[in-house]
Scaffold this active site. Structure first.
Site, PDB file in Angstrom:
ATOM      1  CB  SER A  20     -99.566  35.111  21.954  1.00  0.00           C
ATOM      2  OG  SER A  20     -99.463  34.051  21.170  1.00  0.00           O
ATOM      3  CG  HIS A  47     -97.363  34.394  18.758  1.00  0.00           C
ATOM      4  ND1 HIS A  47     -96.736  34.121  20.065  1.00  0.00           N
ATOM      5  CD2 HIS A  47     -95.781  34.639  18.418  1.00  0.00           C
ATOM      6  CE1 HIS A  47     -95.746  34.412  20.567  1.00  0.00           C
ATOM      7  NE2 HIS A  47     -95.309  34.897  19.438  1.00  0.00           N
ATOM      8  CG  ASP A 140     -92.567  36.214  21.569  1.00  0.00           C
ATOM      9  OD1 ASP A 140     -91.178  36.283  21.841  1.00  0.00           O
ATOM     10  OD2 ASP A 140     -92.879  35.929  20.592  1.00  0.00           O
TER      11      ASP A 140
END
Lengths: 207, 275
Positions: A20, A47, A140
Site C-alpha cells: 500500500s 493500493h 488489507d
C-alpha cells in the site's frame, strides 16, 4: 546450498505481493532486483487511486529487468512476468491459471484488495503460492495471508521496523506465523533462492 | 480431492440446481468472482457448506432471492471513470446530435447510477426529449431500486467530484433533493429511461440501437457467454452506432473487431463501421 537453507520447498507456482503506501519505492526495490527470466509469475496488488491509469505498470516495466504489465482479464499467468492489478478493479486467479478482474465493492476498504488476490490465488496455487506483504497503512492482506497458510502456502512479511508504513505488515504478522520476516532489501535474494530450489522440479512436473 | 475441489463441485451442483428450479443461469459466470460472492453469502447464511444450503435453497424461493441479490450485486457509481464520460460528452455526443432521435441500450444497469449519469450528460448537451434509454438488468429487485432513483446521500460528494471531472456543466446539486440520508434524483432524469428486465445469458437483442453501453458486466462471464453478449450488442447496433465497454474490456482478438474502430485509444468506445 539452497537445499540446506530451504528444506522441502514445495513446487512453487506463483508469487503474490500486496503493498500500500510506500508501494512505488518498495516495488522498485523488490521487482527491480528480479532477473528477466525469473521462473515464476508475480501477481501484484498495490493500493492506488481509482483514476491512476496504467502509468504504474509502464514505469515499473521501464525500470525492471523482469517484464511488468497491467493485468488484463483472461491473461494466462506466465513465468517471468509481473501482473499489476489495474486501478479500481480486484485481481483474481481462475482455476485454469488465467486472470480475472472484478468491479465488486472494495474489500478492506480497498479495490484492488490484497485479500481478494491472496484468497483466490491461494485456492488455485495452494502450497505453490508465496504471499508477500509489504509496507502499508491498513490491514488489507491479513485475511489473505491466513488463506495462504490455510492452503499450505508460504508467507513472507516485510519487517515492520523496515517498512515505510508498518501497519500492513504488522497486521499480517498478527494474523499468521510468517515463514520469513525480513527487510525489503533481503527479499530479492530469498525469492531467487526459493525459485531456484523449485525450478527444476517444476520443469520435471511439466514434462 | 482437496477440500477446494470438493467445494467447486458443490458450487457447480448448486448452480445447476438453481438453473433447473428457478431458471437463473449462472453456470457461465467466471468461477473466481462468483465463488467469492457465494462464499460471502454462505458465511452470512449460517449454513456450513453449499451442499447443506442447497436443499433449502431449491425449496425456499425467499432464501434463493437472498442468494440472487448476493450473486448479481453490481456496484457502480455515478460517472464512474470520469474520463470515459468526458470522452462520451466530447467525442460521441456530437455524432448523436446529428440524429433527430437516438436509442440507447444500457445492458446490466444495476441500480441505475450510470443510466442517470448518461441522462444528465445528454440533457446538458441539449438532447432532452430526443433519446430513449433502455436500461436493463437480470435482477428485477435492483431494477425497482433503479427506477426509484434514490441514492445514498453519503455518496454525493464523490459523485459530484466525478461529475465535475467528467466535464459537468451545471451544479450537480441541481439534480437531486436531499432528504435525510438519501438523495432523490430529479424526475426529469427519469423521463427518457425505461427500466426493464433482460437476461444476457438467455434473452434476445434490442434492435436498432445508436448506442450500447455494457461496462464491467462481461468481466464476470466465461468466454462463451462474453461472445454471446458481444454478438447481441453487434446485432443491436446500427451502422455508425457506438459500443461502450469498461476500461479493462476490449474488442481486441474478437471476431467482430474488424467491424469496429476505437474512437479514442483507451476509452473503450467503439464505433461500428458502415457497410
Amino acid at each position: 546450498m539452497a537445499e540446506q537453507t530451504i528444506p522441502q520447498t514445495p513446487n512453487l507456482r506463483a508469487v503474490a505481493i500486496g503493498v500500500s503506501s510506500g508501494g512505488v519505492r518498495a516495488l522498485k526495490i523488490l521487482l527491480g532486483a528480479l532477473p528477466e527470466d525469473f521462473p515464476l509469475p508475480v501477481l501484484v496488488v498495490q493500493h492506488i487511486s481509482p483514476e491512476a491509469g496504467n502509468g504504474m505498470a509502464r514505469l515499473l516495466d521501464n525500470y525492471c529487468a523482469i517484464r511488468v504489465k497491467e493485468a488484463d482479464e483472461q491473461d494466462e499467468v506466465r513465468p517471468a512476468t509481473v501482473y499489476l492489478a489495474p486501478p479500481n478493479y480486484h485481481l483474481l486467479v481462475e482455476r485454469e491459471g488465467r486472470l480475472a478482474l472484478s468491479a465488486d465493492p472494495p474489500v478492506s476498504f480497498a479495490r484492488p484488495s490484497v485479500d481478494v488476490l491472496f484468497e483466490s490465488a491461494a485456492e488455485v496455487f495452494g502450497a505453490g503460492l508465496v504471499g508477500i506483504v509489504l509496507t502499508g497503512a491498513n490491514f488489507d492482506g491479513a485475511a489473505g495471508v491466513r488463506a495462504i497458510k490455510a492452503h499450505g502456502g508460504l508467507v513472507i512479511v516485510q519487517d515492520p521496523a523496515d517498512a515505510e508504513t508498518p501497519q500492513m505488515p504488522a497486521a499480517a504478522l498478527a494474523a499468521v506465523k510468517a515463514d520469513h520476516v525480513l527487510a525489503l532489501a533481503a527479499m530479492p535474494a530469498l525469492l531467487r533462492r526459493l525459485a531456484a530450489a523449485t525450478a527444476p522440479r517444476a520443469e520435471a512436473a511439466d514434462a | 480431492m482437496t477440500p477446494v475441489e470438493v467445494e467447486d463441485v458443490e458450487i457447480r451442483l448448486l448452480l445447476e440446481g438453481v438453473q433447473q428450479v428457478y431458471g437463473y443461469d449462472f453456470r457461465d459466470y467466471a468461477a473466481a468472482s462468483i465463488k467469492r460472492r457465494l462464499t460471502q453469502w454462505l458465511a452470512e447464511s449460517g449454513f456450513d457448506t453449499f451442499s447443506q444450503a442447497q436443499s433449502r435453497l431449491l425449496r425456499d424461493p425467499e432464501l434463493f432471492f437472498s442468494l440472487l441479490q448476493g450473486i448479481t450485486v453490481n456496484v457502480t457509481e455515478m460517472f464512474r471513470d470520469p474520463s470515459f464520460f468526458k470522452a462520451l460528452r466530447e467525442q460521441v455526443v456530437p455524432f448523436l446530435k446529428t440524429y433527430p432521435f437516438v436509442k440507447i441500450w444500457h445492458a446490466g444497469c444495476a441500480s441505475g447510477e450510470e443510466a442517470y449519469s448518461m441522462a444528465i450528460l445528454l440533457n446538458e448537451e441539449g438532447m432532452a426529449g430526443r433519446y430513449r434509454m433502455y436500461a436493463t438488468d437480470i435482477d428485477e429487485a435492483v431494477l425497482q431500486k433503479a427506477a426509484a432513483g434514490v441514492m445514498p446521500m453519503a455518496e454525493m460528494q464523490k459523485y459530484t467530484r466525478n461529475y465535475q471531472k467528467a466535464g459537468g456543466k451545471a451544479s450537480f446539486a441541481d439534480y437531486y433533493t436531499a432528504r435525510y440520508d438519501r438523495a432523490i434524483l430529479s424526475a426529469d432524469l427519469k423521463q427518457s429511461i425505461v427500466f426493464a428486465p433482460h437476461n444476457l445469458a438467455a434473452d434476445a437483442e434490442f434492435g436498432e440501437m445508436n448506442m450500447v453501453l455494457c461496462r464491467n458486466v462481461m468481466i464476470y462471464f466465461k468466454p462463451a457467454l462474453k461472445e454471446r453478449c458481444l454478438d447481441l450488442f453487434d446485432n443491436s447496433l446500427l451502422s455508425g452506432g457506438f459500443l461502450c465497454l469498461g476500461l479493462k474490456e476490449t474488442l481486441e482478438k474478437r471476431k467482430m473487431s474488424a467491424r469496429y474502430d476505437e474512437l479514442v485509444a483507451g476509452t473503450r468506445i467503439y464505433r461500428k463501421r458502415y457497410g
